[in-house]
Design an enzyme around this catalytic site. Structure first.
Site, PDB file in Angstrom:
ATOM      1  N   LYS A  97       0.816  -1.217   0.000  1.00 33.80           N
ATOM      2  CA  LYS A  97       0.000   0.000   0.000  1.00 33.80           C
ATOM      3  C   LYS A  97       0.848   1.264   0.000  1.00 33.80           C
ATOM      4  O   LYS A  97       0.566   2.216  -0.719  1.00 33.80           O
ATOM      5  CB  LYS A  97      -0.919   0.009   1.207  1.00 33.80           C
ATOM      6  CG  LYS A  97      -2.169  -0.816   0.988  1.00 33.80           C
ATOM      7  CD  LYS A  97      -3.244  -0.508   2.011  1.00 33.80           C
ATOM      8  CE  LYS A  97      -4.397  -1.493   1.824  1.00 33.80           C
ATOM      9  NZ  LYS A  97      -5.570  -1.151   2.600  1.00 33.80           N
ATOM     10  N   GLU A 144      -2.802  12.316   8.913  1.00 30.53           N
ATOM     11  CA  GLU A 144      -3.514  11.882   7.712  1.00 30.53           C
ATOM     12  C   GLU A 144      -4.929  12.411   7.791  1.00 30.53           C
ATOM     13  O   GLU A 144      -5.546  12.376   8.850  1.00 30.53           O
ATOM     14  CB  GLU A 144      -3.513  10.354   7.658  1.00 30.53           C
ATOM     15  CG  GLU A 144      -3.990   9.788   6.340  1.00 30.53           C
ATOM     16  CD  GLU A 144      -3.947   8.257   6.362  1.00 30.53           C
ATOM     17  OE1 GLU A 144      -2.860   7.705   6.131  1.00 30.53           O
ATOM     18  OE2 GLU A 144      -4.984   7.651   6.632  1.00 30.53           O
ATOM     19  N   HIS A 151     -15.422  -4.776   7.190  1.00 27.69           N
ATOM     20  CA  HIS A 151     -14.537  -4.324   6.111  1.00 27.69           C
ATOM     21  C   HIS A 151     -14.579  -5.229   4.883  1.00 27.69           C
ATOM     22  O   HIS A 151     -13.661  -5.251   4.078  1.00 27.69           O
ATOM     23  CB  HIS A 151     -13.097  -4.173   6.605  1.00 27.69           C
ATOM     24  CG  HIS A 151     -12.997  -3.251   7.790  1.00 27.69           C
ATOM     25  ND1 HIS A 151     -13.210  -1.899   7.679  1.00 27.69           N
ATOM     26  CD2 HIS A 151     -12.754  -3.493   9.086  1.00 27.69           C
ATOM     27  CE1 HIS A 151     -13.100  -1.351   8.876  1.00 27.69           C
ATOM     28  NE2 HIS A 151     -12.824  -2.294   9.756  1.00 27.69           N
ATOM     29  N   ARG A 196      -6.145  -7.846 -10.269  1.00 26.72           N
ATOM     30  CA  ARG A 196      -6.822  -9.114 -10.570  1.00 26.72           C
ATOM     31  C   ARG A 196      -8.273  -8.837 -10.899  1.00 26.72           C
ATOM     32  O   ARG A 196      -8.734  -7.717 -10.781  1.00 26.72           O
ATOM     33  CB  ARG A 196      -6.745 -10.024  -9.351  1.00 26.72           C
ATOM     34  CG  ARG A 196      -7.323  -9.319  -8.117  1.00 26.72           C
ATOM     35  CD  ARG A 196      -7.497 -10.198  -6.935  1.00 26.72           C
ATOM     36  NE  ARG A 196      -7.698  -9.447  -5.709  1.00 26.72           N
ATOM     37  CZ  ARG A 196      -8.859  -8.987  -5.280  1.00 26.72           C
ATOM     38  NH1 ARG A 196      -9.939  -9.176  -6.000  1.00 26.72           N
ATOM     39  NH2 ARG A 196      -8.965  -8.305  -4.154  1.00 26.72           N
TER      40      ARG A 196
END
Lengths: 188, 507
Positions: B122, B205, B240, B297
């Site tokens: 990430k 953030e 999630h 993918r």
């Protein structure tokens, strides 16, 4: 002719249904398997006062045809062992036959005193010991299944009657983990 | 990479379940032979019955079966396959596997290992995207000098999160809504991070409030072209994990939609993407969107894009690997049509933390009808085991507009019958029928905001009394009954009050 009270529980919401046999001159005939089908008619009394005339019109291995207040519908079902699985409009339900002796040991309207493993898994921690008092919702056993940790909680307040497992045990679905004794109800 | 036409005659399917079925169907539609690897548990599973050849690879747990690269590749080589389709999950995003497949002389149906590596981590992907001018969630590292903190906070924007670099599990994390709270929050986070991780480094953030998860389907060929096939909104998630996905995303202006899709296309171009992939974004309430991650993918929710774009994405993946271009496939002029919504049917208990369930599918009937598509890898009689993903089926509806798709999906789910295993079927129906969902007001906090607690009183409606009646009528005579773990809460715990009988002789 005896009336029968069923209790339906939805979280904290409890609904009661009373099944009252309707005299049909046959005393409610039972077929060979002991199920109520055929010419059996019942009246269901809901707690809110509404009433339903119920007739099991017919059934095959996976479909029950019911008449309820003159409306006919099909409920899909499969019976396996002590369980009957049902589905209608995407709503599922499971009903379980209990052993006879269970009836006697169960308090009026109480939940199952035996806390069972919901699925195969591993006991991570036993959070209570025999004799402990527990409140409704208290965690009893922490199990790991599918890489998830889950706390199994007390369905009612009571004391821990016995603990059947210890940390590290691998358990099968429905394995007894902890048995609770409900609090004695105050007289009256 | 192949960039002149080199046909594929036989494909190894390195996966199981519904996605294996999906890939085998695409192969058949192209006249390509399929070979599937199967664990001991899957020898008689639907994909094994459908594939032209089955190669048993033993084992049951993924680590002993579908994740065994050597066995999987040997199966492909031994049966003379030209290419390997990894599906999703298992080895699909494993660059080492892609390399090993190529080294064995087979084509990997996916992007290059280099791209998989670049987008796999990430933090690395984020830097790469920031360089390509793709917006990433604003953030910055913090030095020791507290004079700079306020300025840094202003640049990141409020509300923001103070996060520990070494962090995890919420430790050393603070949400800050006002500039005046910033310094105290940073100091507290540093203390906590230092105590928890022995490293006081923290960074800022931007905190996105109830963001939406919007992702873009992209497809690249070996000739340097990338197209997008529209966006999907996958905001409705539990734990999630997505449970309902749709395309197009509701309540987006055309201008914003185009900007999001074009940004994703540019992101894919920037890394030289080949094959099918997805750029995931977070969309803030004020219309700002940020790169989240890229999935190199095919995704679980690809059917909604297929229905809306009229494209077979698995076929497209195979044709790309044959060296065909976007224009060869007629995909340079895609026009979206209508709206599609997918619901993931899981073996799980939505009333108890979505705990995965196992058991035998005593009866499994899927819906049919106009605009209804079902992707499933199981049939009646199959077992749902805890070794693999508990997804039973993806049920997708396509309509002329969102509401038609939604209503069709509700009806399709109502017609679905699963007996023997607890599922989220009723939960899915309740999400789709919720006013906020019907209005398109979706965000990643939807389940927590609107579906808790579940079931809400009365949602089961008529079904309750019918199921209750069925149970009473069927078993009424002489048994005490109790239901457990029913989806239908009102009838989920059946109890008789004391021994009872109904008609018949007394006990």
């Amino acid at each position: 002719m005896k009336r029968t009270l069923f209790r339906l529980q939805c979280g904290k919401l409890i609904e009661s249904l009373e099944a009252v046999p309707v005299a049909d001159g046959n005393g409610g005939a039972r077929n060979k398997t002991g199920d109520n089908t055929g010419n059996n008619t019942l009246q269901l009394h809901r707690a809110d006062g509404s009433r339903f005339d119920l007739q099991i019109v017919g059934r095959d291995h996976d479909t029950l045809v019911l008449m309820l207040n003159g409306v006919r519908r099909r409920v899909r079902y499969v019976r396996r062992g002590r369980h009957m699985y049902m589905s209608l409009d995407g709503r599922q339900a499971v009903v379980e036959w209990l052993e006879d002796h269970d009836q006697d040991s169960r308090g009026q309207g109480s939940s199952d005193p035996v806390v069972r493993a919901p699925m195969p898994g591993k006991v991570l921690e036993v959070l209570v010991a025999t004799g402990d008092s527990v409140a409704e919702g208290d965690p009893l056993v922490r199990v790991e299944a599918m890489k998830m940790e889950v706390d199994l909680t007390a369905e009612f307040a009571g004391t821990v009657d016995s603990v059947h497992v210890s940390a590290g045990d691998l358990v099968d679905p429905d394995a007894a983990l902890v048995t609770l004794a409900p609090l004695e109800k105050a007289p009256g | 990479m192949v960039n002149e036409f080199q046909p594929i005659g036989r494909i190894l399917v390195a996966n199981r379940g519904e996605i294996a079925v999906r890939i085998i169907r695409a192969c058949r539609a192209m006249g390509i032979e399929s070979v599937i690897v199967a664990s001991d548990a899957d020898l008689d599973a639907l994909p094994s019955l459908m594939a032209d050849q089955v190669v048993p690879i033993g084992g049951t747990a993924p680590g002993e079966s579908y994740l065994m690269m050597d066995k999987v590749i040997a199966a492909g080589v031994g049966t003379g396959c030209d290419a390997v389709h990894p599906g999703y999950g298992f080895l699909a995003e494993n660059a080492g596997f892609a390399r090993a497949v190529a080294a064995a002389g087979l084509r990997f149906l996916g992007p290059s290992p280099e791209v998989m590596e670049a987008m796999g981590l990430k933090t690395r992907a984020r830097d790469r995207m920031a360089k390509a001018n793709v917006p990433v969630v604003p953030g910055c590292m913090l030095g020791d000098d507290s004079d700079h903190w306020v300025k840094a906070g202003k640049e990141v924007g409020f509300p923001l999160l103070v996060k520990a670099s070494a962090g995890g599990g919420g430790k050393g994390m603070r949400a800050v809504h006002q500039p005046t709270q910033l310094v105290a929050a940073i100091e507290a986070a540093q203390r906590e991070a230092s105590a928890a991780f022995g490293d006081a480094t923290v960074y800022l953030e931007r905190l996105l409030v109830q963001p939406r998860h919007v992702e873009v389907q992209i497809l690249g060929d070996t000739h340097g072209n990338v197209v997008h096939l529209g966006e999907r909104d996958c905001s409705v998630q539990r734990r999630h994990q997505k449970i309902i996905e749709e395309s197009p995303a509701p309540r987006l202006s055309d201008e914003l939609r185009q900007r999001i899709c074009e940004t994703a296309r540019q992101a894919a171009l920037a890394v030289g993407y080949v094959g099918a992939g997805t750029v995931e974004m977070l969309l803030d309430a004020n219309g700002e969107f940020f790169f989240l991650e890229m999935n190199t993918r095919l995704q679980v929710e690809h059917p909604v894009s297929e229905l809306v774009s009229g494209t077979d994405l698995v076929v497209a993946q195979i044709r790309v690997a044959q060296g065909e271009s976007i224009s060869d496939m007629g995909l340079d002029q895609i026009e979206a049509r209508g709206h599609a919504i997918e619901a993931r049917l899981y073996a799980e208990d939505p009333a108890h933390g979505f705990l995965p369930q196992a058991g035998d599918l005593l009866l499994f009937e899927v819906p049919v009808g106009p605009g209804v598509r079902v992707d499933s890898g199981v049939r009646s009689g199959d077992a749902v085991t805890l070794h693999y993903d508990p997804m039973i089926a993806k049920i997708t509806a396509h309509g002329e507009d969102r509401d038609q798709a939604r209503r069709r999906l509700v009806q399709a789910l109502r017609e679905t019958v699963v007996l023997g295993v607890q599922t989220n079927l009723a939960y899915l129906i309740d999400v789709l029928e919720h006013d906020a969902f019907a209005d398109g007001l979706v965000h990643t906090g939807f389940v927590e905001s609107h579906m808790t607690p579940w079931p809400a009183e009365g949602v089961n409606g008529d079904a309750t009394i019918w199921l209750a009646a069925a149970a009473v009528g069927f078993m009424g005579s002489s048994t005490t009954v109790r239901s457990n773990a029913g989806d239908l809460r009102p009838t989920s715990l059946w109890e008789s009050l004391g021994p009872h009988r109904m008609g018949g002789a007394a006990q």
